[in-house]
Scaffold this active site. Structure first.
Site, mmCIF file in Angstrom:
data_model
loop_
_atom_site.group_PDB
_atom_site.id
_atom_site.type_symbol
_atom_site.label_atom_id
_atom_site.label_comp_id
_atom_site.label_asym_id
_atom_site.label_seq_id
_atom_site.Cartn_x
_atom_site.Cartn_y
_atom_site.Cartn_z
ATOM 1 N N ASP A 479 38.796 55.940 46.352
ATOM 2 C CA ASP A 479 39.856 54.977 46.667
ATOM 3 C C ASP A 479 39.342 53.543 46.566
ATOM 4 O O ASP A 479 38.129 53.287 46.585
ATOM 5 C CB ASP A 479 40.361 55.273 48.088
ATOM 6 C CG ASP A 479 41.808 54.856 48.288
ATOM 7 O OD1 ASP A 479 42.338 54.086 47.466
ATOM 8 O OD2 ASP A 479 42.408 55.295 49.286
ATOM 9 N N ASP A 549 51.232 55.615 46.520
ATOM 10 C CA ASP A 549 51.336 56.071 47.911
ATOM 11 C C ASP A 549 52.779 56.394 48.257
ATOM 12 O O ASP A 549 53.036 57.048 49.270
ATOM 13 C CB ASP A 549 50.832 54.974 48.872
ATOM 14 C CG ASP A 549 49.353 55.140 49.169
ATOM 15 O OD1 ASP A 549 48.732 56.069 48.609
ATOM 16 O OD2 ASP A 549 48.819 54.339 49.958
HETATM 17 C C1 GLA Z 1 45.042 54.625 50.513
HETATM 18 C C2 GLA Z 1 45.410 55.800 49.639
HETATM 19 C C3 GLA Z 1 46.020 56.895 50.488
HETATM 20 C C4 GLA Z 1 45.049 57.313 51.559
HETATM 21 C C5 GLA Z 1 44.636 56.103 52.382
HETATM 22 C C6 GLA Z 1 43.526 56.444 53.346
HETATM 23 O O1 GLA Z 1 46.154 53.985 51.013
HETATM 24 O O2 GLA Z 1 46.281 55.402 48.632
HETATM 25 O O3 GLA Z 1 46.362 58.001 49.689
HETATM 26 O O4 GLA Z 1 43.932 57.922 50.971
HETATM 27 O O5 GLA Z 1 44.176 55.034 51.559
HETATM 28 O O6 GLA Z 1 43.143 55.344 54.081
#
Ligand code: GLA
Length: 729
Positions: A479, A549
């Site tokens: 990420d 997301d």
């Molecule tokens: C980001 C990612 C999510 C999740 C969060 C965890 O927002 O896009 O899918 O993994 O971080 O903190």
């Protein structure tokens, strides 16, 4: 050979299956762009007859005899300083303060295959591929700068890829202010610009705007390709459809700050510039040094957006993605994020895994919250050791327990980041991106590590490989959750601060290369606060990417449709989440959430412990069905049948290479102002004579019928959807 040089008229002809790209040398010296489009069987003999010989207000260029003004010339790689006063592809300031560059032809070579780009992601070829490359060396006599234009032709993918390498063969430092990957031309003004823009949770929505005089630009200054714009633009004739009309696609293989611009000049020519964003950029090139810039992929289609996208999909799936997962099915996973956020312990994860196994899921992914003291987003990025309070068995022990349930195990990391509240920050406060004497802005309580530093790159390599070596870990979600601010490196000298963004990516690409080679059996999934850095550069290292997301199925109709203009379905991660949706509260039926998610890499992102037995059974049925469809969906040709941007529904289909099967997904978006008429969906890309039988055996139609008469979709209630799957008998 798909690249030819005609010595009689000094013309280079690059040919793909359906296109020609033609350049010529004016007076044997000046490399001009002459044509790009539908394949031509012949071409005029004389380069001079192809260009306007009138003067522009900026005068005739010195060194070009015959009254040509370079302001009118379609110079293949235009530079700043002479009489071409449009936006150049290249602009540098030399040691004596001068800023003019005049490139003239020196030599060229044509060869089979394609070389790797040093330090940057790029398309590649395998033995037996029909790929030919051309390198044209240009030089500026006064400063002894050499510029190598590198082209490769992927004949059967209808793609031309290009990049540029600079060599300082002189005696002084060159400050490169702008070095773009391409300059392309349209010789009339009748075009729209199509680009993918959005934001967090609304990534890559399709935007269209008419080209007009002046400059239209999309870009990123965020130190990542970003949620906001994508490193892609297309120039399309007005009213181009999925199947008809001319489109030129330009896609940059880069993950950092980029620019894509279209400039229409007073003569109604359009110049398309694309590459590393010159804003805040200065690269010092010392004598003897070289500088390689990112690769760009152009695709011309006379058959609308559909053909363009299928060419990108095939090329990126087969010759940009790498590793063992490129051609294989990926485990169907349950991700813990929307199931529990930070609120979990080992037993809860084990219980989720048991339920997941019951539902037919193949891998459990433990998302954020397993390391350091991380119970929310305020701490611990950089402290990549297991929180034993939450996970007493450690990651290795947890992996074993999950494996014994019959599931693979994967984890989440955000290796490029650092929390000010972390052990790492206490030890190395100078490792983050920051400006001296200025407070750093936080986003999500975190700062970015300075990946231009080799010791930071090595720290990341070591911490990721230590975590992956803790046990049987089959997957890593990588990420990256913030944009840059107060952009400074405490390591780079003052006169190299403006190299930071690009150096960051050279550092990151090195890290990703080392780690992905060290762990060839680990499946890597990219993520950047959703799909914030879902770009072709990342696909070189990560065969799949978390699309957004925003996991709401109806929002995803738009996001996935826009994303599919360039990105293949095999790379697009699509999860079924809970209803009401955690991001926007929308309530959608379970089968619609699954149907929409089945058009990419299917996974699950919800608390299975809250579901009824009946719902668990539904998931099992979805997974069984997907296993039947996924060969067609992930490795077939995509046909977009109805656009959610232009209608009240979205429909996409996938046809296997040999046309032996077709998968169709239809989903209503916002239909219910009144009662809506039935929807007729005409399929594409089938064998007209073949007889296609639905998987439940109730329908049998010829390809011809399905493509011309089409299928009816009768249930027009909001958010209703259907999937259909036919196999050719
Ligand atoms: C980001 C990612 C999510 C999740 C969060 C965890 O927002 O896009 O899918 O993994 O971080 O903190």
């Amino acid at each position: 050979m798909s690249i030819k040089f005609n010595e009689n008229n000094n013309v280079f002809i690059l040919s793909t299956k359906n296109t020609s790209y033609i350049m010529g040398l004016l007076k044997g010296k000046h490399l001009l762009h002459l044509y790009y489009g539908k394949k031509l069987s012949s071409f005029p003999n004389n380069v001079e007859s192809m260009i306007p010989s009138r003067l522009s207000a900026s005068g005739s260029a010195s060194g070009i005899e015959g009254g040509f003004s370079s302001d009118l010339l379609p110079t293949e790689y235009p530079t700043y300083g002479s009489t071409d006063l449009r936006t150049p592809a290249f602009h540098a300031v030399y040691e004596d303060g001068s800023a003019t560059t005049n490139l003239e032809y020196i030599s060229h070579t044509i060869y089979d295959g394609k070389k790797e780009l040093s330090g940057l992601p790029s398309t590649y070829c395998e033995s037996g591929d029909d790929v030919t490359s051309l390198e044209i060396k240009l030089g500026d006599k006064r400063t002894r700068l050499e510029v190598m234009l590198i082209y490769s032709v992927y004949e059967k993918y209808d793609a031309i890829v290009r990049s540029v390498n600079f060599i300082n063969d002189g005696y002084g430092t060159i400050n490169i202010k702008s070095a773009l990957s391409q300059c392309a031309y349209m010789f009339d003004k009748d075009f729209d610009i199509v680009h993918l823009s959005g934001g967090y949770g609304t990534e890559r929505l399709i935007n269209k705007t008419k080209v007009s005089h002046g400059i239209f630009t999309v870009d990123s200054k965020r130190m990542s390709s970003s949620h906001h714009h994508s490193p892609f633009i297309a120039l399309a004739r007005p009213n181009v459809s999925e199947t008809e009309g001319e489109v030129y696609g330009f896609s940059l293989i880069y993950s950092g700050d980029f620019i894509a611009g279209a400039e229409m000049d007073t003569y109604d020519n359009i110049r398309i510039n694309m590459g590393i964003n010159p804003f805040g950029f200065n690269w010092k090139l010392e004598p003897g040094d070289t500088f390689q810039i990112p690769e760009l992929v152009s695709i011309y289609s006379e058959n609308g957006f559909g053909h363009m996208s299928r060419c990108y999909h095939k090329l990126y799936r087969k010759r940009l993605c790498r590793g063992k997962f490129r051609d294989t099915h990926r485990p169907i996973l349950l991700n813990s994020w929307e199931a529990c956020y930070y609120d979990f312990n080992e037993e809860k994860i084990i219980n989720l895994a048991k339920k997941a196994k019951q539902a037919g899921i193949e891998m459990l992914v433990l998302d954020d919250g397993w390391f350091g003291k991380r119970d929310d987003d305020t701490t611990s990025l950089g402290d990549w050791y297991v929180n034993r309070k939450k996970i007493p068995s450690g990651l290795g022990g947890l992996a074993d327990r999950i494996n014994s349930i019959g599931l693979k195990f994967g984890i989440w990391m955000e290796p490029e980041m650092i929390s000010p509240q972390s052990e790492l920050y206490k030890e190395h406060p100078d490792w983050c991106i920051a400006e001296r004497g200025r407070e750093s802005s936080l986003y999500r309580n975190q700062l970015i590590l300075d990946l231009s530093r080799t010791e930071v790159q090595d720290f990341i390599i070591n911490s990721v490989s230590s975590v992956l070596s803790l046990g049987n870990i089959s997957y890593l979600k990588w990420d990256m959750n913030r944009n840059v601010s107060e952009k400074g490196s405490q390591n780079l000298p003052v006169d190299r601060q403006q190299e930071l963004s690009h150096r960051y990516y050279l550092g990151l690409y090195r890290v990703l290369d080392v780690i992905s080679k060290q762990f060839p059996n680990v499946l890597f999934e990219g993520c950047a606060a959703g799909g914030g850095r879902y770009d072709p550069g990342m696909l070189y290292y990560f065969p799949q990417y978390w699309t957004s997301d925003n996991s709401d199925a109806i929002s995803r109709l738009y996001i996935q449709y826009g994303t599919s203009l360039v990105m293949p379905s095999s790379t697009m991660v699509t999860h079924v989440s809970s209803s009401p949706n955690k991001q926007n509260g929308r309530i959608t039926p379970m089968d619609t959430r699954a149907n929409v998610a089945m058009t990419g890499q299917l996974g699950y992102e919800l608390n299975l412990l809250e579901l009824s037995d009946d719902e668990i059974l539904q998931i099992r049925t979805q997974i069984d069905a997907y296993k039947k469809y996924r060969d067609t969906v992930c490795f077939g040709d995509m046909y977009r049948l109805k656009s959610p941007f232009e209608s009240d529904c979205s429909s996409v289909s996938f046809v296997k290479d040999d046309k032996s099967s077709v998968f169709v997904m239809i989903c209503n978006s916002f239909v219910m102002k009144h009662l809506s008429p039935m929807l007729n969906i005409k399929l594409q890309g089938l064998d007209p004579k073949g007889v296609y039988v639905s998987d439940d055996g109730t329908m049998a139609y010829t390809g011809e019928f399905l493509m011309n008469r089409g299928l009816y979709f009768a249930d027009r209630r909001d958010y209703k959807s259907e999937i259909l799957y036919f196999e050719k008998q």
